[in-house]
Design an enzyme around this catalytic site. Sequence first.
Site, PDB file in Angstrom:
ATOM      1  N   GLY A   1       1.648  -8.107  -0.903  1.00  0.00           N
ATOM      2  CA  GLY A   1       1.434  -6.895  -1.949  1.00  0.00           C
ATOM      3  C   GLY A   1       0.800  -7.261  -3.381  1.00  0.00           C
TER       4      GLY A   1
ATOM      5  N   ALA B   8       6.745  -5.521   6.034  1.00  0.00           N
ATOM      6  CA  ALA B   8       6.613  -5.696   7.488  1.00  0.00           C
ATOM      7  C   ALA B   8       5.108  -6.434   7.575  1.00  0.00           C
ATOM      8  CB  ALA B   8       6.586  -4.765   8.326  1.00  0.00           C
TER       9      ALA B   8
ATOM     10  N   ARG C 263      -7.612   9.070  16.396  1.00  0.00           N
ATOM     11  CA  ARG C 263      -6.535   8.720  15.939  1.00  0.00           C
ATOM     12  C   ARG C 263      -5.761   9.744  14.820  1.00  0.00           C
ATOM     13  NH1 ARG C 263      -6.519   5.608  19.019  1.00  0.00           N
ATOM     14  NH2 ARG C 263      -6.314   3.379  19.098  1.00  0.00           N
TER      15      ARG C 263
ATOM     16  N   TYR D  62       0.615  -1.080   0.068  1.00  0.00           N
ATOM     17  CA  TYR D  62       0.145  -0.040   0.062  1.00  0.00           C
ATOM     18  C   TYR D  62       0.844   1.322  -0.117  1.00  0.00           C
ATOM     19  CZ  TYR D  62      -3.157   3.484   2.245  1.00  0.00           C
ATOM     20  OH  TYR D  62      -3.855   4.618   2.622  1.00  0.00           O
TER      21      TYR D  62
ATOM     22  N   TYR E 285       4.165  -6.453  17.850  1.00  0.00           N
ATOM     23  CA  TYR E 285       4.003  -5.644  16.528  1.00  0.00           C
ATOM     24  C   TYR E 285       4.893  -4.456  16.868  1.00  0.00           C
ATOM     25  CZ  TYR E 285       3.185  -1.968  13.065  1.00  0.00           C
ATOM     26  OH  TYR E 285       3.440  -1.122  11.968  1.00  0.00           O
TER      27      TYR E 285
HETATM   28  N1  UDP Z   1     -11.932   0.782  14.498  1.00  0.00           N
HETATM   29  C1  UDP Z   1     -13.074   0.530  14.704  1.00  0.00           C
HETATM   30  N2  UDP Z   1     -13.868  -0.480  13.914  1.00  0.00           N
HETATM   31  C2  UDP Z   1     -13.301  -1.052  12.818  1.00  0.00           C
HETATM   32  C3  UDP Z   1     -11.757  -0.809  12.896  1.00  0.00           C
HETATM   33  C4  UDP Z   1     -10.979   0.181  13.611  1.00  0.00           C
HETATM   34  O1  UDP Z   1     -13.911   1.344  15.511  1.00  0.00           O
HETATM   35  O2  UDP Z   1     -13.775  -2.090  12.159  1.00  0.00           O
HETATM   36  C5  UDP Z   1     -11.214   1.785  15.318  1.00  0.00           C
HETATM   37  C6  UDP Z   1      -9.854   1.397  16.168  1.00  0.00           C
HETATM   38  O3  UDP Z   1     -10.276   1.035  17.338  1.00  0.00           O
HETATM   39  C7  UDP Z   1      -8.986   2.709  16.011  1.00  0.00           C
HETATM   40  C8  UDP Z   1      -9.350   3.335  14.684  1.00  0.00           C
HETATM   41  O4  UDP Z   1     -10.765   2.880  14.184  1.00  0.00           O
HETATM   42  O5  UDP Z   1      -9.781   3.572  17.164  1.00  0.00           O
HETATM   43  C9  UDP Z   1      -8.345   3.004  13.890  1.00  0.00           C
HETATM   44  O6  UDP Z   1      -8.089   1.836  13.606  1.00  0.00           O
HETATM   45  P1  UDP Z   1      -7.362   1.120  12.569  1.00  0.00           P
HETATM   46  O7  UDP Z   1      -7.432  -0.498  12.611  1.00  0.00           O
HETATM   47  O8  UDP Z   1      -7.736   1.563  11.018  1.00  0.00           O
HETATM   48  O9  UDP Z   1      -5.803   1.495  12.750  1.00  0.00           O
HETATM   49  P2  UDP Z   1      -4.971   1.363  14.067  1.00  0.00           P
HETATM   50  O10 UDP Z   1      -5.394   2.643  14.751  1.00  0.00           O
HETATM   51  O11 UDP Z   1      -5.361   0.135  14.671  1.00  0.00           O
HETATM   52  O12 UDP Z   1      -3.611   1.285  13.479  1.00  0.00           O
END
Ligand code: UDP
Length: 328
Positions: free
Chosen positions: A37, A75, A221, A12, A141
Amino acid sequence: MKNILVVGGAGYIGSYMCKYLSRQGYQPIVLDNLSRGHQQAVKWGPLIKGECRDTDLLRYIFSTYRIAAVMHFAAFCYVGESVENPSAYYFNNVAQTLKLLQEMLRANVLIFLFSSTCAVYGEPVGIPIAETHPQRPINPYGRSKLMVEQILEDFHATYGLKFASLRYFNAAGADPDGQLGEDHRPETHLIPLTLQVALGQREKIQIFGDDCATKDGTCIRDYIHIQDLASAHLLALERLLGGRCREIFNLGTGRGYSVREVIKVAREISGRPIPEEVVQRRPGDPAVLVSSNEKAIAELKWTPRYSDLYSIIETAWQWHKTHPTGYR
Ligand code: UDP
């Protein structure tokens, strides 16, 4: 024209980096095992299919192409998967990277740009998170990425490796030209999942908890567009080529959005209803992760330009609409 080895260049972020490098007058050479990928995403230079633990292959690459620098995007990057299968994470993210670094040193290629993550910080002790924040990752991770950062420090001190550790917050968005986008299998990320609901491919988006201490109770986020990630990598690359040797930067916008805000903007842009359901919080998900990007702005002279939530979701929506089955 300088050759840049882009490990994970079919993924990506790596594939978009190749497009950007090519536009800026560099020649990307992709090494990717295509496990996650997509061959169709490699368009700006040769694709060498293989593993970065393959010594013979690395020696072939370093002796065939005059490589000026290595960018390493390959990764595993799912927190939950890393808890279930730490062995795969340490092997893939740490052991393979070590092999790559050893072969770089052998070939006297001494510039390395590493895709690190805000997961190296763990549970934040304060927001926004600066580069000086304690590094106490809370899952394999994040630990695997921190281990590589530490290896880079040691290789810099002992072997003179010049490196950049670029700590991404939430990479998001798609190629503004519509050529490249996000196609993870399985998909776990909020924005693509939400847009798949908009397309009718999923019934609803699950919100992982609405009882956080945030304005609407959902997690916050810091979403950063892949175009802005690519421009930051190029600035870091040019500083390393220009003689700098140890570059550590957060790559984020300094602005956070809640899960509900993301879904709301996705509804506005797509014009679709996007049903939602609140479920349990995901274990190990901090309530708020927002970067301080002051260092990157001041020192790298970096300006994130595409990372307002509308540009992120608009470019992602265009990609998902025109590629409903991803690259397939
Ligand atoms: N999240 C959510 N529902 C989903 C996927 C993610 O509510 O189906 C929330 C997750 O808890 C976080 C934010 O969305 O607060 C971003 O999550 P993502 O998995 O995109 O990235 P991360 O922050 O885990 O790297």
